[in-house]
Design an enzyme around this catalytic site. Structure first.
Site, PDB file in Angstrom:
ATOM      1  N   ARG B  51       0.859  -1.179   0.000  1.00 30.78           N
ATOM      2  CA  ARG B  51       0.000   0.000   0.000  1.00 30.78           C
ATOM      3  C   ARG B  51       0.887   1.218   0.000  1.00 30.78           C
ATOM      4  O   ARG B  51       1.883   1.253   0.729  1.00 30.78           O
ATOM      5  CB  ARG B  51      -0.859   0.013   1.259  1.00 30.78           C
ATOM      6  CG  ARG B  51      -1.905  -1.083   1.248  1.00 30.78           C
ATOM      7  CD  ARG B  51      -2.616  -1.154   2.569  1.00 30.78           C
ATOM      8  NE  ARG B  51      -1.733  -1.669   3.609  1.00 30.78           N
ATOM      9  CZ  ARG B  51      -2.164  -2.222   4.734  1.00 30.78           C
ATOM     10  NH1 ARG B  51      -3.448  -2.312   4.979  1.00 30.78           N
ATOM     11  NH2 ARG B  51      -1.308  -2.673   5.630  1.00 30.78           N
ATOM     12  N   ASP B  53       0.995   5.386   0.734  1.00 27.58           N
ATOM     13  CA  ASP B  53       0.246   6.421   1.461  1.00 27.58           C
ATOM     14  C   ASP B  53      -0.305   7.474   0.510  1.00 27.58           C
ATOM     15  O   ASP B  53       0.141   7.600  -0.634  1.00 27.58           O
ATOM     16  CB  ASP B  53       1.185   7.172   2.429  1.00 27.58           C
ATOM     17  CG  ASP B  53       1.826   6.261   3.445  1.00 27.58           C
ATOM     18  OD1 ASP B  53       1.167   5.306   3.892  1.00 27.58           O
ATOM     19  OD2 ASP B  53       2.999   6.525   3.792  1.00 27.58           O
ATOM     20  N   ARG B 198       9.793   6.944   4.592  1.00 30.52           N
ATOM     21  CA  ARG B 198       9.706   8.381   4.871  1.00 30.52           C
ATOM     22  C   ARG B 198      10.370   8.757   6.199  1.00 30.52           C
ATOM     23  O   ARG B 198      10.969   9.823   6.321  1.00 30.52           O
ATOM     24  CB  ARG B 198       8.241   8.828   4.852  1.00 30.52           C
ATOM     25  CG  ARG B 198       7.648   8.756   3.436  1.00 30.52           C
ATOM     26  CD  ARG B 198       6.144   8.826   3.427  1.00 30.52           C
ATOM     27  NE  ARG B 198       5.661  10.025   4.094  1.00 30.52           N
ATOM     28  CZ  ARG B 198       4.381  10.222   4.430  1.00 30.52           C
ATOM     29  NH1 ARG B 198       3.478   9.298   4.150  1.00 30.52           N
ATOM     30  NH2 ARG B 198       4.027  11.334   5.011  1.00 30.52           N
TER      31      ARG B 198
END
Lengths: 246, 246
Positions: B51, B53, B198
């Site tokens: 997935r 973001d 991140r």
């Protein structure tokens, strides 16, 4: 005592109604004047080297503006970049002579039109290219382009049917190159009429896909009739690359 | 009899609420399933390799989907690209074995995080980079990156505080390079936790600007505490570059 500043401006025109200020609409000139007026404390007027249409981009548009500010050019640039949105950048601020006029003194402009001619959709730069429906023949396009170069009456390539001033312009070079999936058309001339680059690009693409022959170019020019030329290519593929001054 | 297809998908995540389907929100998975369901006539379920973001991009996300269609892979690709929006492209469609599972069978992933470290604002790719506030020291970042490579418990770099499964992952390489105004960080590993790339990028940037020392990396890992690592870098700079299978 106001000083005259030359600005070099880069923008993504996608979400703007073009360069020229319009009441209640977002435009590049409008955004920049708002920021400068706030900085200078008095209403300022920005003189652009030309006008770009809604959706057209610029790597280096130029403009000049008279300001009463005591800020250094570095500080003006920083202030502007801080308050302008992310899709407009001030690349250069320079103090110039009182008489410098960004439009009257411009002697040459370079525009680039980019077609995307690849298999996959151009996801990341979809706003900066025009996707071709079929793959064009670059050599044919070059042949046609060479017949459009020079000093001509470009009335057939003018999007403004009510244009009263001269439609004679000099386009001293049209270079067409392929870089991977992209076909670049670089137009250099002393000035361009409304939609002129986009109509030239649209016409040359029709030559590339065999819908027109290169030899038709002189007839199109001679007709001085917008209906004889090809379609106006979409704005997103167009970018003002440079404005020249003596 | 349904056939199993592997898809390679490219997208600009800017205007989506991430990959995963969410009721009443635009997501990549949602958009693709809608198009495939219309094509196939029955509800289909897309299995993504992972997935991403909200705001994160992909050059080559992979997914698989079981379809009853009689279309060729070429025709499926064409159909999807026609009906999907401009910011989602299907790069490849391939029939695969019935048992192929895009998530379970993925053995490696490459993510790229891009910082923009130039003087002018990045007008044209502003949605794909994160602008640095100060210029980082690449060598210091590389030193720190080398201490993060390998098989570790990355709990300190996990954005999900309620993560119950193992937070052990292998990041076999973090390469940092500068290309003009851009600093690229390429992360390759067997899998990544929520926000992990991140948080790694945000922590490495802090090292680059001297807010942390490279030697702190082992302590941060050992703490298994999200609060010990740096901030989560913004989503726009992140792009899923590749998913590998045996």
């Amino acid at each position: 005592m106001r000083k005259n500043f030359k600005l070099v401006i880069r923008y993504d025109g996608s979400r703007y109604h073009g360069w020229e200020k319009k009441r209640n609409l977002d435009t590049i000139q409008g955004k920049i004047e708002t920021v400068l007026t706030r900085m200078d404390g008095e209403e300022v007027h920005l003189i652009g080297a030309g006008r770009t249409d809604a959706g057209v981009h610029a790597r280096a548009m130029t403009a000049n503006v008279h300001l009463q500010t005591f800020f250094s050019t570095e500080k003006i640039k920083k202030y502007m970049n801080t308050y302008l949105p992310d899709d407009i950048a001030i690349v250069e601020v320079k103090e110039v002579s009182e008489r410098f006029h960004a439009r009257y003194h411009a002697v040459g402009k370079t525009y680039r039109y980019t077609f995307y001619d690849g298999e996959d959709k151009p996801v990341f730069d979809r706003k900066y290219v025009t996707v071709t429906a079929e793959s064009p023949d670059i050599d044919k396009m070059r042949e046609a382009a060479s017949l459009l170069e020079g000093r001509h009456d470009f009335k057939s390539f003018c999007g403004n049917p009510k244009m009263k001033k001269s439609t004679v312009r000099t386009v001293d070079s049209i270079r067409i190159s392929r870089q991977g999936d992209r076909i670049h058309m670089d137009f250099h001339g002393d000035g361009f009429l409304q939609h002129m680059v986009r109509i030239l690009a649209g016409t040359l693409l029709e030559v590339g896909v065999g819908r027109r022959r290169p030899e038709e170019m002189p007839e199109i020019l001679a007709a001085c009739d917008r209906k004889k030329a090809g379609p106006t290519a979409p704005p997103g593929g167009l970018c003002l690359m440079e404005v020249e001054y003596h």
